[in-house]
Scaffold this motif. Sequence first.
Motif, PDB file in Angstrom:
ATOM      1  N   VAL A  33       0.803  -1.224   0.000  1.00  8.68           N
ATOM      2  CA  VAL A  33       0.000   0.000   0.000  1.00  8.68           C
ATOM      3  C   VAL A  33       0.840   1.280   0.000  1.00  8.68           C
ATOM      4  O   VAL A  33       0.274   2.375   0.057  1.00  8.68           O
ATOM      5  CB  VAL A  33      -0.988   0.009   1.188  1.00  8.68           C
ATOM      6  N   GLN A  34       2.158   1.153  -0.059  1.00 12.48           N
ATOM      7  CA  GLN A  34       3.003   2.333  -0.170  1.00 12.48           C
ATOM      8  C   GLN A  34       3.646   2.360  -1.548  1.00 12.48           C
ATOM      9  O   GLN A  34       3.989   1.320  -2.105  1.00 12.48           O
ATOM     10  CB  GLN A  34       4.067   2.347   0.933  1.00 12.48           C
ATOM     11  N   GLY A  35       3.789   3.570  -2.091  1.00  9.41           N
ATOM     12  CA  GLY A  35       4.373   3.710  -3.417  1.00  9.41           C
ATOM     13  C   GLY A  35       3.418   3.365  -4.540  1.00  9.41           C
ATOM     14  O   GLY A  35       3.839   3.135  -5.673  1.00  9.41           O
ATOM     15  N   ARG A  69       6.046   3.822   9.198  1.00  8.46           N
ATOM     16  CA  ARG A  69       7.363   3.197   9.034  1.00  8.46           C
ATOM     17  C   ARG A  69       7.295   1.684   8.842  1.00  8.46           C
ATOM     18  O   ARG A  69       8.177   1.082   8.250  1.00  8.46           O
ATOM     19  CB  ARG A  69       8.256   3.528  10.238  1.00  8.46           C
ATOM     20  N   ASP A  70       6.231   1.049   9.330  1.00  7.03           N
ATOM     21  CA  ASP A  70       6.102  -0.411   9.191  1.00  7.03           C
ATOM     22  C   ASP A  70       5.473  -0.816   7.846  1.00  7.03           C
ATOM     23  O   ASP A  70       5.041  -1.947   7.680  1.00  7.03           O
ATOM     24  CB  ASP A  70       5.312  -0.988  10.364  1.00  7.03           C
ATOM     25  N   ARG A  71       5.415   0.116   6.907  1.00  9.76           N
ATOM     26  CA  ARG A  71       4.905  -0.101   5.537  1.00  9.76           C
ATOM     27  C   ARG A  71       3.379  -0.174   5.457  1.00  9.76           C
ATOM     28  O   ARG A  71       2.828  -0.554   4.429  1.00  9.76           O
ATOM     29  CB  ARG A  71       5.506  -1.353   4.883  1.00  9.76           C
ATOM     30  N   THR A  72       2.702   0.162   6.538  1.00  7.92           N
ATOM     31  CA  THR A  72       1.240   0.272   6.494  1.00  7.92           C
ATOM     32  C   THR A  72       0.863   1.711   6.161  1.00  7.92           C
ATOM     33  O   THR A  72       1.715   2.604   6.116  1.00  7.92           O
ATOM     34  CB  THR A  72       0.600  -0.117   7.843  1.00  7.92           C
ATOM     35  N   VAL A  73      -0.419   1.937   5.930  1.00  8.26           N
ATOM     36  CA  VAL A  73      -0.964   3.279   5.773  1.00  8.26           C
ATOM     37  C   VAL A  73      -2.005   3.467   6.867  1.00  8.26           C
ATOM     38  O   VAL A  73      -2.867   2.604   7.062  1.00  8.26           O
ATOM     39  CB  VAL A  73      -1.598   3.483   4.378  1.00  8.26           C
ATOM     40  N   LYS A  74      -1.906   4.584   7.585  1.00 12.27           N
ATOM     41  CA  LYS A  74      -2.857   4.883   8.661  1.00 12.27           C
ATOM     42  C   LYS A  74      -3.779   6.016   8.216  1.00 12.27           C
ATOM     43  O   LYS A  74      -3.333   6.991   7.618  1.00 12.27           O
ATOM     44  CB  LYS A  74      -2.115   5.281   9.937  1.00 12.27           C
ATOM     45  N   VAL A  75      -5.062   5.849   8.546  1.00 13.22           N
ATOM     46  CA  VAL A  75      -6.076   6.840   8.212  1.00 13.22           C
ATOM     47  C   VAL A  75      -6.862   7.168   9.467  1.00 13.22           C
ATOM     48  O   VAL A  75      -7.297   6.266  10.184  1.00 13.22           O
ATOM     49  CB  VAL A  75      -7.053   6.298   7.134  1.00 13.22           C
ATOM     50  N   VAL A  76      -7.017   8.449   9.749  1.00 13.10           N
ATOM     51  CA  VAL A  76      -7.915   8.915  10.804  1.00 13.10           C
ATOM     52  C   VAL A  76      -8.902   9.851  10.117  1.00 13.10           C
ATOM     53  O   VAL A  76      -8.493  10.838   9.496  1.00 13.10           O
ATOM     54  CB  VAL A  76      -7.163   9.649  11.930  1.00 13.10           C
ATOM     55  N   ALA A  77     -10.180   9.520  10.187  1.00 16.21           N
ATOM     56  CA  ALA A  77     -11.185  10.317   9.485  1.00 16.21           C
ATOM     57  C   ALA A  77     -12.398  10.540  10.374  1.00 16.21           C
ATOM     58  O   ALA A  77     -12.753   9.683  11.187  1.00 16.21           O
ATOM     59  CB  ALA A  77     -11.616   9.623   8.201  1.00 16.21           C
ATOM     60  N   GLU A  78     -13.002  11.705  10.198  1.00 18.15           N
ATOM     61  CA  GLU A  78     -14.225  12.039  10.925  1.00 18.15           C
ATOM     62  C   GLU A  78     -15.277  12.544   9.960  1.00 18.15           C
ATOM     63  O   GLU A  78     -14.964  13.159   8.938  1.00 18.15           O
ATOM     64  CB  GLU A  78     -13.953  13.127  11.979  1.00 18.15           C
ATOM     65  N   GLY A 138      -8.493  -0.006  -2.065  1.00 15.51           N
ATOM     66  CA  GLY A 138      -7.307   0.810  -2.263  1.00 15.51           C
ATOM     67  C   GLY A 138      -7.173   1.363  -3.663  1.00 15.51           C
ATOM     68  O   GLY A 138      -8.111   1.324  -4.463  1.00 15.51           O
ATOM     69  N   SER A 139      -5.985   1.870  -3.954  1.00 13.21           N
ATOM     70  CA  SER A 139      -5.702   2.421  -5.273  1.00 13.21           C
ATOM     71  C   SER A 139      -5.572   1.277  -6.276  1.00 13.21           C
ATOM     72  O   SER A 139      -5.402   0.115  -5.884  1.00 13.21           O
ATOM     73  CB  SER A 139      -4.414   3.249  -5.224  1.00 13.21           C
ATOM     74  N   PRO A 140      -5.642   1.585  -7.575  1.00 14.22           N
ATOM     75  CA  PRO A 140      -5.586   0.520  -8.580  1.00 14.22           C
ATOM     76  C   PRO A 140      -4.359  -0.395  -8.470  1.00 14.22           C
ATOM     77  O   PRO A 140      -4.463  -1.597  -8.718  1.00 14.22           O
ATOM     78  CB  PRO A 140      -5.583   1.288  -9.906  1.00 14.22           C
ATOM     79  N   ALA A 141      -3.202   0.137  -8.075  1.00 21.34           N
ATOM     80  CA  ALA A 141      -1.975  -0.665  -8.010  1.00 21.34           C
ATOM     81  C   ALA A 141      -1.754  -1.318  -6.641  1.00 21.34           C
ATOM     82  O   ALA A 141      -0.822  -2.091  -6.471  1.00 21.34           O
ATOM     83  CB  ALA A 141      -0.771   0.203  -8.370  1.00 21.34           C
ATOM     84  N   ALA A 142      -2.602  -1.012  -5.678  1.00 23.90           N
ATOM     85  CA  ALA A 142      -2.426  -1.544  -4.322  1.00 23.90           C
ATOM     86  C   ALA A 142      -2.887  -2.997  -4.228  1.00 23.90           C
ATOM     87  O   ALA A 142      -3.688  -3.476  -5.032  1.00 23.90           O
ATOM     88  CB  ALA A 142      -3.213  -0.699  -3.319  1.00 23.90           C
ATOM     89  N   SER A 143      -2.375  -3.678  -3.204  1.00 31.18           N
ATOM     90  CA  SER A 143      -2.821  -5.021  -2.876  1.00 31.18           C
ATOM     91  C   SER A 143      -3.057  -5.056  -1.361  1.00 31.18           C
ATOM     92  O   SER A 143      -2.125  -5.224  -0.581  1.00 31.18           O
ATOM     93  CB  SER A 143      -1.762  -6.052  -3.286  1.00 31.18           C
ATOM     94  N   VAL A 144      -4.308  -4.843  -0.972  1.00 33.57           N
ATOM     95  CA  VAL A 144      -4.662  -4.752   0.443  1.00 33.57           C
ATOM     96  C   VAL A 144      -4.835  -6.153   1.023  1.00 33.57           C
ATOM     97  O   VAL A 144      -5.593  -6.963   0.493  1.00 33.57           O
ATOM     98  CB  VAL A 144      -5.955  -3.927   0.637  1.00 33.57           C
TER      99      VAL A 144
END
Length: 98
Positions: free
Chosen positions: A18-20, A44-53, A69-75
Amino acid sequence: MPDLDPHKQVTAVVHGYVQGVSFRYYTHRTANRLGLTGWVANQRDRTVKVVAEGDEAALHQLVAFLHEGSPAASVQRVDVKWADATGEFSRFSVKYMG
């Protein structure tokens, strides 16, 4: 009559490739389209964090997007925690690690 606040906060950690892969860009675009506030950041652990309200229904839509995720991501998985909204955000932004 009970005070029903439709605004909630969701914190999500997205695992996988999920990065790059423009994940933050697509998350930012989706959150703005849904009228949400908060932020998205690579960790830093290669995850993506989201906080949303915002509106709970819109947050559910954002969480559904995060599973794709984005088209190139693999969640691989999304860890989600729900809470009451704090009102601390004025917009949705992309944060960068220092």
